[in-house]
Design a protein around this motif. Sequence first.
Motif, PDB file in Angstrom:
ATOM      1  N   PHE A 125      18.730  -7.203  15.397  1.00 35.08           N
ATOM      2  CA  PHE A 125      18.593  -6.947  13.964  1.00 35.08           C
ATOM      3  C   PHE A 125      19.155  -5.603  13.519  1.00 35.08           C
ATOM      4  CE2 PHE A 125      14.707  -9.678  14.661  1.00 35.08           C
ATOM      5  CZ  PHE A 125      15.221 -10.800  14.041  1.00 35.08           C
ATOM      6  N   VAL A 126      19.522  -5.574  12.243  1.00 38.06           N
ATOM      7  CA  VAL A 126      19.866  -4.351  11.526  1.00 38.06           C
ATOM      8  C   VAL A 126      18.766  -4.154  10.489  1.00 38.06           C
ATOM      9  CG1 VAL A 126      21.504  -3.284   9.915  1.00 38.06           C
ATOM     10  CG2 VAL A 126      22.346  -4.707  11.791  1.00 38.06           C
ATOM     11  N   VAL A 127      18.294  -2.927  10.347  1.00 38.81           N
ATOM     12  CA  VAL A 127      17.256  -2.600   9.372  1.00 38.81           C
ATOM     13  C   VAL A 127      17.834  -1.621   8.361  1.00 38.81           C
ATOM     14  CG1 VAL A 127      14.972  -1.595   9.009  1.00 38.81           C
ATOM     15  CG2 VAL A 127      15.449  -2.885  11.098  1.00 38.81           C
ATOM     16  N   GLN A 128      17.574  -1.907   7.088  1.00 43.78           N
ATOM     17  CA  GLN A 128      18.009  -1.013   6.015  1.00 43.78           C
ATOM     18  C   GLN A 128      16.798  -0.665   5.158  1.00 43.78           C
ATOM     19  OE1 GLN A 128      20.453  -4.226   4.546  1.00 43.78           O
ATOM     20  NE2 GLN A 128      22.294  -3.000   4.807  1.00 43.78           N
ATOM     21  N   ARG A 129      16.673   0.612   4.805  1.00 44.07           N
ATOM     22  CA  ARG A 129      15.668   1.018   3.821  1.00 44.07           C
ATOM     23  C   ARG A 129      16.247   0.679   2.456  1.00 44.07           C
ATOM     24  NH1 ARG A 129      10.786   2.062   5.880  1.00 44.07           N
ATOM     25  NH2 ARG A 129      10.996   2.985   7.921  1.00 44.07           N
ATOM     26  N   VAL A 130      15.498  -0.020   1.629  1.00 47.62           N
ATOM     27  CA  VAL A 130      15.982  -0.415   0.304  1.00 47.62           C
ATOM     28  C   VAL A 130      14.912  -0.114  -0.740  1.00 47.62           C
ATOM     29  CG1 VAL A 130      17.544  -2.199   1.174  1.00 47.62           C
ATOM     30  CG2 VAL A 130      15.189  -2.800   0.602  1.00 47.62           C
ATOM     31  N   LYS A 131      15.297  -0.230  -1.999  1.00 43.66           N
ATOM     32  CA  LYS A 131      14.373  -0.064  -3.114  1.00 43.66           C
ATOM     33  C   LYS A 131      14.390  -1.340  -3.935  1.00 43.66           C
ATOM     34  CE  LYS A 131      14.918   4.878  -3.266  1.00 43.66           C
ATOM     35  NZ  LYS A 131      15.214   6.056  -4.052  1.00 43.66           N
ATOM     36  N   LEU A 132      13.240  -1.747  -4.388  1.00 42.47           N
ATOM     37  CA  LEU A 132      13.132  -2.940  -5.217  1.00 42.47           C
ATOM     38  C   LEU A 132      13.703  -2.675  -6.598  1.00 42.47           C
ATOM     39  CD1 LEU A 132       9.517  -4.048  -4.253  1.00 42.47           C
ATOM     40  CD2 LEU A 132      11.680  -4.960  -3.387  1.00 42.47           C
ATOM     41  N   ASP A 133      14.218  -3.714  -7.235  1.00 36.98           N
ATOM     42  CA  ASP A 133      14.801  -3.538  -8.563  1.00 36.98           C
ATOM     43  C   ASP A 133      13.803  -3.788  -9.687  1.00 36.98           C
ATOM     44  OD1 ASP A 133      14.594  -6.273  -8.361  1.00 36.98           O
ATOM     45  OD2 ASP A 133      16.695  -6.684  -8.804  1.00 36.98           O
ATOM     46  N   SER A 156       0.806  -1.220   0.000  1.00 45.67           N
ATOM     47  CA  SER A 156       0.000   0.000   0.000  1.00 45.67           C
ATOM     48  C   SER A 156       0.835   1.263   0.000  1.00 45.67           C
ATOM     49  CB  SER A 156      -0.936   0.010   1.211  1.00 45.67           C
ATOM     50  OG  SER A 156      -1.814  -1.082   1.161  1.00 45.67           O
ATOM     51  N   THR A 157       1.949   1.256   0.720  1.00 44.49           N
ATOM     52  CA  THR A 157       2.766   2.465   0.837  1.00 44.49           C
ATOM     53  C   THR A 157       4.052   2.399   0.025  1.00 44.49           C
ATOM     54  OG1 THR A 157       4.019   1.652   2.736  1.00 44.49           O
ATOM     55  CG2 THR A 157       1.941   2.812   3.200  1.00 44.49           C
ATOM     56  N   GLU A 158       4.406   1.227  -0.462  1.00 42.77           N
ATOM     57  CA  GLU A 158       5.642   0.954  -1.190  1.00 42.77           C
ATOM     58  C   GLU A 158       6.889   1.041  -0.307  1.00 42.77           C
ATOM     59  OE1 GLU A 158       5.922   3.154  -4.848  1.00 42.77           O
ATOM     60  OE2 GLU A 158       3.832   2.751  -5.342  1.00 42.77           O
ATOM     61  N   ALA A 159       6.711   1.207   1.005  1.00 43.79           N
ATOM     62  CA  ALA A 159       7.857   1.234   1.919  1.00 43.79           C
ATOM     63  C   ALA A 159       8.506  -0.147   1.912  1.00 43.79           C
ATOM     64  CB  ALA A 159       7.403   1.605   3.320  1.00 43.79           C
ATOM     65  N   THR A 160       9.827  -0.174   1.788  1.00 44.64           N
ATOM     66  CA  THR A 160      10.564  -1.435   1.683  1.00 44.64           C
ATOM     67  C   THR A 160      11.757  -1.416   2.623  1.00 44.64           C
ATOM     68  OG1 THR A 160       9.888  -1.659  -0.629  1.00 44.64           O
ATOM     69  CG2 THR A 160      11.749  -2.995   0.092  1.00 44.64           C
ATOM     70  N   ILE A 161      11.875  -2.473   3.418  1.00 44.79           N
ATOM     71  CA  ILE A 161      12.995  -2.590   4.353  1.00 44.79           C
ATOM     72  C   ILE A 161      13.611  -3.980   4.249  1.00 44.79           C
ATOM     73  CG2 ILE A 161      12.175  -0.886   6.027  1.00 44.79           C
ATOM     74  CD1 ILE A 161      11.032  -3.216   7.675  1.00 44.79           C
ATOM     75  N   ARG A 162      14.883  -4.046   4.583  1.00 46.87           N
ATOM     76  CA  ARG A 162      15.594  -5.322   4.653  1.00 46.87           C
ATOM     77  C   ARG A 162      16.039  -5.501   6.096  1.00 46.87           C
ATOM     78  NH1 ARG A 162      21.193  -7.054   4.058  1.00 46.87           N
ATOM     79  NH2 ARG A 162      21.249  -9.177   3.214  1.00 46.87           N
ATOM     80  N   ILE A 163      15.771  -6.677   6.652  1.00 45.23           N
ATOM     81  CA  ILE A 163      16.142  -6.979   8.025  1.00 45.23           C
ATOM     82  C   ILE A 163      17.098  -8.163   8.018  1.00 45.23           C
ATOM     83  CG2 ILE A 163      15.316  -7.674  10.309  1.00 45.23           C
ATOM     84  CD1 ILE A 163      12.655  -6.336   9.663  1.00 45.23           C
ATOM     85  N   VAL A 164      18.184  -8.020   8.761  1.00 45.94           N
ATOM     86  CA  VAL A 164      19.205  -9.065   8.861  1.00 45.94           C
ATOM     87  C   VAL A 164      19.686  -9.096  10.310  1.00 45.94           C
ATOM     88  CG1 VAL A 164      21.042  -7.482   8.129  1.00 45.94           C
ATOM     89  CG2 VAL A 164      21.345  -9.926   7.861  1.00 45.94           C
ATOM     90  N   PRO A 165      20.002 -10.276  10.834  1.00 44.52           N
ATOM     91  CA  PRO A 165      20.557 -10.316  12.192  1.00 44.52           C
ATOM     92  C   PRO A 165      21.895  -9.576  12.260  1.00 44.52           C
ATOM     93  CG  PRO A 165      19.826 -12.496  11.530  1.00 44.52           C
ATOM     94  CD  PRO A 165      19.775 -11.623  10.301  1.00 44.52           C
ATOM     95  N   LYS A 166      22.130  -8.919  13.381  1.00 44.52           N
ATOM     96  CA  LYS A 166      23.417  -8.259  13.593  1.00 44.52           C
ATOM     97  C   LYS A 166      24.517  -9.318  13.635  1.00 44.52           C
ATOM     98  CE  LYS A 166      22.089  -4.053  15.931  1.00 44.52           C
ATOM     99  NZ  LYS A 166      22.275  -3.198  17.107  1.00 44.52           N
ATOM    100  N   PRO A 167      25.683  -8.998  13.106  1.00 45.72           N
ATOM    101  CA  PRO A 167      26.782  -9.971  13.117  1.00 45.72           C
ATOM    102  C   PRO A 167      27.132 -10.477  14.517  1.00 45.72           C
ATOM    103  CG  PRO A 167      27.320  -8.104  11.715  1.00 45.72           C
ATOM    104  CD  PRO A 167      26.039  -7.760  12.419  1.00 45.72           C
ATOM    105  N   GLU A 168      26.996  -9.639  15.518  1.00 49.22           N
ATOM    106  CA  GLU A 168      27.352 -10.030  16.877  1.00 49.22           C
ATOM    107  C   GLU A 168      26.211 -10.699  17.653  1.00 49.22           C
ATOM    108  OE1 GLU A 168      26.017  -5.694  17.024  1.00 49.22           O
ATOM    109  OE2 GLU A 168      27.213  -6.924  15.673  1.00 49.22           O
ATOM    110  N   ALA A 169      25.029 -10.834  17.038  1.00 47.20           N
ATOM    111  CA  ALA A 169      23.881 -11.405  17.755  1.00 47.20           C
ATOM    112  C   ALA A 169      24.164 -12.817  18.253  1.00 47.20           C
ATOM    113  CB  ALA A 169      22.638 -11.395  16.868  1.00 47.20           C
ATOM    114  N   ARG A 170      24.763 -13.640  17.429  1.00 47.96           N
ATOM    115  CA  ARG A 170      25.025 -15.022  17.822  1.00 47.96           C
ATOM    116  C   ARG A 170      25.987 -15.087  19.009  1.00 47.96           C
ATOM    117  NH1 ARG A 170      26.789 -19.634  13.615  1.00 47.96           N
ATOM    118  NH2 ARG A 170      24.750 -19.094  12.830  1.00 47.96           N
ATOM    119  N   SER A 171      27.011 -14.262  18.994  1.00 49.58           N
ATOM    120  CA  SER A 171      27.991 -14.313  20.080  1.00 49.58           C
ATOM    121  C   SER A 171      27.447 -13.701  21.374  1.00 49.58           C
ATOM    122  CB  SER A 171      29.294 -13.623  19.672  1.00 49.58           C
ATOM    123  OG  SER A 171      29.063 -12.258  19.403  1.00 49.58           O
TER     124      SER A 171
END
Length: 172
Positions: A135-143, A90-105
């Motif tokens: 988590f780390v969140v990044q605003r991204v755009k679809l290709d 509806s809004t076209e807002a797009t985010i990418r979520i990935v675990p932080k590199p240090e989350a496991r440790s």
Amino acid sequence: MNTLDLILAESAKRHKHLCPRQVLGARMGLFAAELLGIELPRSDKRLLVISETDGCAVDGLIAATGCRVGSRTLRILDFGKVAATFTNISTEATIRIVPKPEARSRVAEHAPPLVRNNWEAMLLGYQVMPISDLFVVQRVKLDRPLSEMIGRLTGGLLATFARKKLSTDGRC
């Protein structure tokens, strides 16, 4: 039982057991919904999820979001990463979520004191770890335009998206 517990029970049913990456997938889905301002689970085509793995995290994503490959609201691009991109149609807002590199440790800091091993620490710790530590969140755009990715959109959405052009920067 809280929402996460219900989602994990559903994911475990689908997956035949519960594992840490399912927890990550479920929590990514819940966090994305919060950031994008949508309710879960979805039974419509208002959310698109693009998973960067074909593994366990996908079952958590499905249980949390209601998105499925068959409804064209879940895409799997297996890059071997526990990461996902979420788009509010509806809004076209797009985010990418990935675990932080240090989350496991750092997961042991959040696990109960009597865990038997690192796997159990991740399983239990990821469930309670603060989002800001997880988590780390990044605003991204679809290709590609959403209309190409979703297919048959309901209501007037297809016409709306056909008129709009999303900028493309090659990321997703």
